[in-house]
Design a protein around this motif. Structure first.
Motif, PDB file in Angstrom:
ATOM      1  N   ILE A 116       0.577  20.645 -13.906  1.00 24.37           N
ATOM      2  CA  ILE A 116       1.171  21.801 -14.576  1.00 24.37           C
ATOM      3  C   ILE A 116       1.028  23.037 -13.699  1.00 24.37           C
ATOM      4  N   VAL A 117      -0.161  23.245 -13.171  1.00 22.27           N
ATOM      5  CA  VAL A 117      -0.431  24.413 -12.330  1.00 22.27           C
ATOM      6  C   VAL A 117      -0.747  23.939 -10.912  1.00 22.27           C
ATOM      7  N   TRP A 118       0.014  24.464  -9.968  1.00 23.06           N
ATOM      8  CA  TRP A 118      -0.207  24.101  -8.565  1.00 23.06           C
ATOM      9  C   TRP A 118      -1.080  25.167  -7.908  1.00 23.06           C
TER      10      TRP A 118
ATOM     11  N   ARG B 164      -5.027  21.349  -5.620  1.00 24.50           N
ATOM     12  CA  ARG B 164      -4.124  20.296  -6.121  1.00 24.50           C
ATOM     13  C   ARG B 164      -3.118  19.901  -5.038  1.00 24.50           C
ATOM     14  N   ARG B 165      -2.630  20.877  -4.297  1.00 26.30           N
ATOM     15  CA  ARG B 165      -1.689  20.590  -3.212  1.00 26.30           C
ATOM     16  C   ARG B 165      -2.356  19.726  -2.146  1.00 26.30           C
ATOM     17  N   ASP B 166      -3.594  20.050  -1.796  1.00 24.51           N
ATOM     18  CA  ASP B 166      -4.317  19.249  -0.817  1.00 24.51           C
ATOM     19  C   ASP B 166      -4.571  17.836  -1.331  1.00 24.51           C
ATOM     20  N   MET B 167      -4.816  17.706  -2.637  1.00 25.48           N
ATOM     21  CA  MET B 167      -5.059  16.400  -3.212  1.00 25.48           C
ATOM     22  C   MET B 167      -3.794  15.525  -3.158  1.00 25.48           C
ATOM     23  N   VAL B 168      -2.629  16.117  -3.329  1.00 28.25           N
ATOM     24  CA  VAL B 168      -1.376  15.365  -3.276  1.00 28.25           C
ATOM     25  C   VAL B 168      -1.023  14.994  -1.834  1.00 28.25           C
TER      26      VAL B 168
ATOM     27  N   LEU C   7       0.827  -1.210   0.000  1.00 30.14           N
ATOM     28  CA  LEU C   7       0.000   0.000   0.000  1.00 30.14           C
ATOM     29  C   LEU C   7       0.862   1.262   0.000  1.00 30.14           C
ATOM     30  N   GLY C   8       1.991   1.232   0.713  1.00 27.33           N
ATOM     31  CA  GLY C   8       2.905   2.375   0.719  1.00 27.33           C
ATOM     32  C   GLY C   8       3.501   2.638  -0.646  1.00 27.33           C
ATOM     33  N   ILE C   9       3.887   1.580  -1.355  1.00 31.81           N
ATOM     34  CA  ILE C   9       4.419   1.751  -2.708  1.00 31.81           C
ATOM     35  C   ILE C   9       3.336   2.279  -3.638  1.00 31.81           C
ATOM     36  N   GLY C  10       2.106   1.813  -3.461  1.00 32.72           N
ATOM     37  CA  GLY C  10       1.003   2.339  -4.263  1.00 32.72           C
ATOM     38  C   GLY C  10       0.792   3.827  -4.035  1.00 32.72           C
ATOM     39  N   CYS C  11       0.847   4.247  -2.783  1.00 27.88           N
ATOM     40  CA  CYS C  11       0.708   5.682  -2.474  1.00 27.88           C
ATOM     41  C   CYS C  11       1.877   6.483  -3.043  1.00 27.88           C
ATOM     42  N   CYS C  12       3.086   5.919  -2.980  1.00 25.76           N
ATOM     43  CA  CYS C  12       4.251   6.589  -3.573  1.00 25.76           C
ATOM     44  C   CYS C  12       4.068   6.797  -5.066  1.00 25.76           C
ATOM     45  N   MET C  13       3.541   5.786  -5.734  1.00 23.30           N
ATOM     46  CA  MET C  13       3.320   5.902  -7.173  1.00 23.30           C
ATOM     47  C   MET C  13       2.265   6.959  -7.485  1.00 23.30           C
ATOM     48  N   ILE C  14       1.238   7.020  -6.662  1.00 24.60           N
ATOM     49  CA  ILE C  14       0.196   8.034  -6.869  1.00 24.60           C
ATOM     50  C   ILE C  14       0.775   9.429  -6.711  1.00 24.60           C
ATOM     51  N   VAL C  15       1.589   9.639  -5.660  1.00 23.17           N
ATOM     52  CA  VAL C  15       2.202  10.955  -5.445  1.00 23.17           C
ATOM     53  C   VAL C  15       3.111  11.310  -6.614  1.00 23.17           C
ATOM     54  N   THR C  16       3.911  10.358  -7.070  1.00 22.87           N
ATOM     55  CA  THR C  16       4.830  10.622  -8.173  1.00 22.87           C
ATOM     56  C   THR C  16       4.077  10.983  -9.448  1.00 22.87           C
ATOM     57  N   ILE C  17       3.030  10.245  -9.759  1.00 21.60           N
ATOM     58  CA  ILE C  17       2.255  10.531 -10.973  1.00 21.60           C
ATOM     59  C   ILE C  17       1.561  11.886 -10.857  1.00 21.60           C
ATOM     60  N   MET C  18       1.017  12.188  -9.678  1.00 23.47           N
ATOM     61  CA  MET C  18       0.339  13.478  -9.507  1.00 23.47           C
ATOM     62  C   MET C  18       1.328  14.632  -9.636  1.00 23.47           C
TER      63      MET C  18
END
Length: 115
Positions: free
Chosen positions: A79-81, A85-89, A63-74
């Motif tokens: 493009i615009v922060w 978007r910051r709260d979503m990450v 699950l931690g690796i999955g969350c890491c991948m989500i953060v990296t992709i996000m």
């Protein structure tokens, strides 16, 4: 225009994917060994105080690796922060911290309970 895919332009994404697959294969091997193979052979049983922390450690790491991948992709595709978007990450970022901390706790409890 011929633009490279997001996964290939950020090398962290394929590396995290490979790590996730390796941990998933290790998890499946541990589950097979602890639950299926030990029941088939009439060998000495492994106590639950050893089984449960090992399985929870692998689940937490997956699950931690999955969350890491989500953060990296996000982070790679943004493009615009802005504040939304910051709260979503932050949610998968906190998930990464929680899952890895829980996995570390289970790993340490495995060594403590094993002795």
């Amino acid at each position: 225009a011929n633009s490279p895919s997001v996964a290939m332009s950020y090398p962290a994404i394929p590396i995290q994917g490979i790590c996730g697959i390796i941990v998933l294969l290790m998890f499946m091997g541990i589950v097979y060994y602890l639950l299926i193979k030990k029941q088939a052979s009439k060998q000495k049983k492994i106590v639950s105080s050893v089984k449960i922390p090992v399985i929870l450690t692998f689940i937490s790491n997956i699950l931690g690796i999955g969350c890491c991948m989500i953060v990296t992709i996000m982070m790679a595709t943004t493009i615009v922060w802005d504040n939304d978007r910051r709260d979503m990450v932050l949610y998968p970022f906190y998930g990464t911290a929680i899952f890895y901390s829980f996995g570390k706790l289970n790993l340490e409890s495995f060594f403590i309970l094993r002795v």
